[in-house]
Design an enzyme around this catalytic site. Structure first.
Site, PDB file in Angstrom:
ATOM      1  N   ARG A  34       0.834  -1.205   0.000  1.00 18.04           N
ATOM      2  CA  ARG A  34       0.000   0.000   0.000  1.00 18.04           C
ATOM      3  C   ARG A  34       0.874   1.262   0.000  1.00 18.04           C
ATOM      4  NH1 ARG A  34      -4.790  -1.908  -0.008  1.00 18.04           N
ATOM      5  NH2 ARG A  34      -5.266  -3.778   1.201  1.00 18.04           N
ATOM      6  N   ASP A  35       0.442   2.240  -0.819  1.00 18.24           N
ATOM      7  CA  ASP A  35       1.147   3.523  -0.839  1.00 18.24           C
ATOM      8  C   ASP A  35       0.947   4.204   0.513  1.00 18.24           C
ATOM      9  OD1 ASP A  35       2.119   5.577  -3.372  1.00 18.24           O
ATOM     10  OD2 ASP A  35       1.645   6.486  -1.427  1.00 18.24           O
ATOM     11  N   ILE A  36       2.022   4.811   1.016  1.00 12.31           N
ATOM     12  CA  ILE A  36       1.985   5.448   2.332  1.00 12.31           C
ATOM     13  C   ILE A  36       1.118   6.710   2.342  1.00 12.31           C
ATOM     14  CG2 ILE A  36       3.986   7.003   2.119  1.00 12.31           C
ATOM     15  CD1 ILE A  36       4.972   5.778   4.814  1.00 12.31           C
ATOM     16  N   ASN A  92       4.851   6.652 -13.254  1.00 18.37           N
ATOM     17  CA  ASN A  92       5.496   7.955 -13.397  1.00 18.37           C
ATOM     18  C   ASN A  92       6.940   7.692 -13.804  1.00 18.37           C
ATOM     19  OD1 ASN A  92       3.216   9.403 -12.596  1.00 18.37           O
ATOM     20  ND2 ASN A  92       3.736   9.222 -10.440  1.00 18.37           N
ATOM     21  N   VAL A 101      10.525   8.285  -6.448  1.00 14.94           N
ATOM     22  CA  VAL A 101      11.299   7.123  -6.002  1.00 14.94           C
ATOM     23  C   VAL A 101      11.817   6.434  -7.267  1.00 14.94           C
ATOM     24  CG1 VAL A 101      11.283   4.928  -4.766  1.00 14.94           C
ATOM     25  CG2 VAL A 101       9.909   6.840  -3.908  1.00 14.94           C
ATOM     26  N   HIS A 105       8.121   1.357 -10.452  1.00 16.81           N
ATOM     27  CA  HIS A 105       6.918   0.922  -9.735  1.00 16.81           C
ATOM     28  C   HIS A 105       5.672   1.318 -10.497  1.00 16.81           C
ATOM     29  CE1 HIS A 105       8.041   4.952  -8.297  1.00 16.81           C
ATOM     30  NE2 HIS A 105       6.742   5.189  -8.189  1.00 16.81           N
ATOM     31  N   HIS A 107       1.747   2.307  -9.978  1.00 18.77           N
ATOM     32  CA  HIS A 107       0.679   2.677  -9.053  1.00 18.77           C
ATOM     33  C   HIS A 107      -0.592   1.994  -9.549  1.00 18.77           C
ATOM     34  CE1 HIS A 107       2.630   6.380  -7.235  1.00 18.77           C
ATOM     35  NE2 HIS A 107       3.356   6.267  -8.331  1.00 18.77           N
TER      36      HIS A 107
HETATM   37  P1  AMP Z   1       6.324   8.278  -7.580  1.00 17.83           P
HETATM   38  O1  AMP Z   1       6.022   9.699  -7.208  1.00 17.83           O
HETATM   39  O2  AMP Z   1       5.627   7.809  -8.828  1.00 17.83           O
HETATM   40  O3  AMP Z   1       7.820   8.026  -7.610  1.00 17.83           O
HETATM   41  O4  AMP Z   1       5.693   7.387  -6.445  1.00 17.83           O
HETATM   42  C1  AMP Z   1       6.333   7.113  -5.240  1.00 17.83           C
HETATM   43  C2  AMP Z   1       5.248   6.744  -4.273  1.00 17.83           C
HETATM   44  O5  AMP Z   1       5.852   6.091  -3.185  1.00 17.83           O
HETATM   45  C3  AMP Z   1       4.456   7.920  -3.713  1.00 17.83           C
HETATM   46  O6  AMP Z   1       3.075   7.788  -4.053  1.00 17.83           O
HETATM   47  C4  AMP Z   1       4.700   7.832  -2.200  1.00 17.83           C
HETATM   48  O7  AMP Z   1       3.555   8.163  -1.442  1.00 17.83           O
HETATM   49  C5  AMP Z   1       5.090   6.361  -2.041  1.00 17.83           C
HETATM   50  N1  AMP Z   1       5.921   6.061  -0.889  1.00 17.83           N
HETATM   51  C6  AMP Z   1       7.014   6.734  -0.463  1.00 17.83           C
HETATM   52  N2  AMP Z   1       7.547   6.133   0.606  1.00 17.83           N
HETATM   53  C7  AMP Z   1       6.777   5.038   0.862  1.00 17.83           C
HETATM   54  C8  AMP Z   1       6.814   3.997   1.838  1.00 17.83           C
HETATM   55  N3  AMP Z   1       7.752   3.939   2.791  1.00 17.83           N
HETATM   56  N4  AMP Z   1       5.848   3.045   1.793  1.00 17.83           N
HETATM   57  C9  AMP Z   1       4.890   3.081   0.852  1.00 17.83           C
HETATM   58  N5  AMP Z   1       4.809   4.031  -0.103  1.00 17.83           N
HETATM   59  C10 AMP Z   1       5.735   4.989  -0.110  1.00 17.83           C
END
Ligand code: AMP
Length: 118
Positions: A34-36, A92, A101, A105, A107
């Site tokens: 799950r996204d944080i 993204n 990040v 990944h 979403h």
């Molecule tokens: P992006 O902006 O496409 O690189 O997506 C990175 C996603 O990672 C964002 O939606 C963040 O909310 C999510 N995220 C960052 N740190 C964590 C974490 N520790 N656990 C889960 N999701 C995370």
């Protein structure tokens, strides 16, 4: 070497179980958690265990892992009960697209009206 874990990568650490996450599915090659900061009632990230900085590099460097991520994204949507109503799979790719990040990944977003996105 391509695909090797990177010491400072957040998602490599999640894949290795070194940083906790709410994991919803796992395979030999992928982890879904799950996204944080969820942007929809269902917001799950699907990552390859191997490290590639973005979706394009993943597809070029390990097409089977890229396909596995896509397959898992669809299975997450089914498991979360949003496959019937519709969902988004978003990669993204690059800072200009909002990537924050740099471990590839997907979403998986669902559970609300998503028409305003794209
Ligand atoms: P992006 O902006 O496409 O690189 O997506 C990175 C996603 O990672 C964002 O939606 C963040 O909310 C999510 N995220 C960052 N740190 C964590 C974490 N520790 N656990 C889960 N999701 C995370």
């Amino acid at each position: 070497m391509a695909g090797e874990a990177q010491p400072d990568c957040l998602f490599c650490k999640i894949a290795a179980g070194e940083i906790p996450a709410q994991v919803v599915r796992e395979t030999d090659t992928t982890v879904a958690f799950r996204d944080i900061a969820p942007k929809a009632p269902t917001h799950v990230l699907v990552i390859p265990r191997a490290h590639y900085p973005d979706a394009g590099e993943l597809a070029a460097g390990d097409p089977r892992a890229a396909a596995a991520v896509l397959h898992e994204a669809a299975l997450v949507a089914e498991q979360e009960g949003v496959a019937g109503t519709g969902y988004r799979i978003i990669f993204n790719t690059g800072e200009g697209a909002g990537q924050t990040v740099f471990h590839a990944h997907a979403h998986v977003l669902g559970g609300r009206d998503l028409h305003q996105l794209v």
